[in-house]
Design an enzyme around this catalytic site. Sequence first.
Site, PDB file in Angstrom:
ATOM      1  N   GLU A 447       0.830  -1.201   0.000  1.00  0.00           N
ATOM      2  CA  GLU A 447       0.000   0.000   0.000  1.00  0.00           C
ATOM      3  C   GLU A 447       0.867   1.256   0.000  1.00  0.00           C
ATOM      4  O   GLU A 447       1.942   1.288   0.601  1.00  0.00           O
ATOM      5  CB  GLU A 447      -0.918   0.019   1.223  1.00  0.00           C
ATOM      6  CG  GLU A 447      -1.970  -1.061   1.197  1.00  0.00           C
ATOM      7  CD  GLU A 447      -2.866  -1.032   2.409  1.00  0.00           C
ATOM      8  OE1 GLU A 447      -3.909  -1.709   2.372  1.00  0.00           O
ATOM      9  OE2 GLU A 447      -2.536  -0.348   3.403  1.00  0.00           O
ATOM     10  N   SER A 473      -4.086   2.119   0.741  1.00  0.00           N
ATOM     11  CA  SER A 473      -4.833   1.835   1.956  1.00  0.00           C
ATOM     12  C   SER A 473      -6.232   2.394   1.808  1.00  0.00           C
ATOM     13  O   SER A 473      -6.461   3.365   1.071  1.00  0.00           O
ATOM     14  CB  SER A 473      -4.140   2.499   3.150  1.00  0.00           C
ATOM     15  OG  SER A 473      -5.013   2.608   4.238  1.00  0.00           O
TER      16      SER A 473
END
Length: 558
Positions: A447, A473
């Site tokens: 992420e 994220s």
Amino acid sequence: MSLNRYSRVLTQDESLPASQAMIIGSGVPYEDLNKPFVGIGSTGFDGNPCNMHLTTLAALQKKSVLDTKQMVGLLFNTIGVSDGITNGNDGMRYSLPSREIIADSIETISGAHFYDGIIFTAGCDKNMPGAIMAMARLNRPAIMVYGGTINGGHFKGEKLNIVSAFEAYGKKINGKISEEDFKEVIKNSCPGPGACGGMYTANTMATAIEVMGMSLPYSSSSPARSEEKKKECQEIGKYMYNLLEKDIKPSDIITPKSILNALRVITILGGSTNAALHMIAIARTMGIDLDLDQIQKVTDTTPLLADMKPSGKYLMEDLFAIGGTPAIMKFMLNEGMLDGSCLTVTGKTIAENLESLPDLPKDQDLLRPVSNPIKKEGHIQVLYGNIAKKGAVAKITGHEGEMFEGKAICFDSEVAANEGIRDGKVKPGHVVVIRYVGPKGGPGMPEMLKPTSAIIGAGLGDNVALITDGRFSGGSHGFVVGHITPEAMEGGEIALVEDGDVISINARTNTLDVKVSAEDLEKRRKKWKKPPYRVTSGYLWKYIQMVKDASTGCLTDR
């Protein structure tokens, strides 16, 4: 029909006395060998708020199962990886791959030990899809329990969550927050157990799974420390027995219609782009066709209604306070946006579950009416173009605008991008390109929360875009596009972009292009050399060999 359909292989075959002796030696009374065996698992481990309390919840579930006097409950654990702790460092390479380990390990223990049913408690991002994928593979009566959301933190009148800590770093390096306040934000962002508090990936997937029917009502919205979460675990035994008695399996619950329900709630609530990966993986594991184009169709016909973080103002605990996920579902059902005929782990349909539950209060403003949406179509947009031939996934909530065009500034790793943002190399008008961070290039498709948070914290969120073959994220916001496929490590065109190239991102036409001719791109391709993989041994090396691309859910088993 016997309820110990699987465990009887071990417990009722007189040619397996050693198996039975070991089961008895583990504490199961001889007279209980004819009862169904329920595996009660969790991703509980110390050192992460999302998971630290899960073994306690599993113990409550075991007691509930045993209190029925009709089943044997057997505890087990598997791994988890904290996305919050690993974001911005090499640990994040293990995050998405952990989904496969979780699914494999639940399948392994339940298959090897012939459990008749499964209750599994999950807390962090990849825990939940991993659990559901295992349940889909095994196709035995199963319930997922969500460990629950964390309560919000507070400092100087501001409500904090994990993203507050990430963005505080961007503010600190740009002199917008003092050293003392920076430390206080860190100290107060996570005030106890529970998963990250906004409509980030954990809460997104927990909500989707409840709406899909694989969790009990309120499981996704009851906070970790609430009495409601405790009560859910204390009552789960009767629901598990009902599933065994009626032989209700995941294949009865996870259907094309229930997956559509889940995709719609993800869209209404402004859920994480990671849901695209996980919903495709869950569907395909269940043998149901789902692709990016089908997700786009849901986006085209479903409005964004919830004012929730990361781009809005409310946390999951605020949703709980106005009736939780069932109140959202009842709203959707009344608006014709939910198929109420789908079966759930209560043994009843969605419509039956919701019949006696309260509506959303009239004075709430977390969820807007359909007539006044935040955005008339969904926030998850699937883009295609000459640097995303197999697709990319953008999160466009309406706050960012729908188009961005700027000059590329390229980084071949997240570390390099973070250094570039820190050192002021990223300027207004740039399209930040972070590549070689895909499923194979990362490896593990990490992420990019640290760079997006640093950009927001630096005050560049409104005039910088970021594209990547990695992920985001659920806490990321701003003009961001991820999941670019093919990835750079596989020779995808994102590898051919050069500093100064003009990149156009258009969420109206759903296109992502670099303004370079096909002929020039081909010349660059002939000069391109595939870099070496970043790992050459261990689990991540195995993952590189097995993983499929992001457009097909990063599965490793098909």
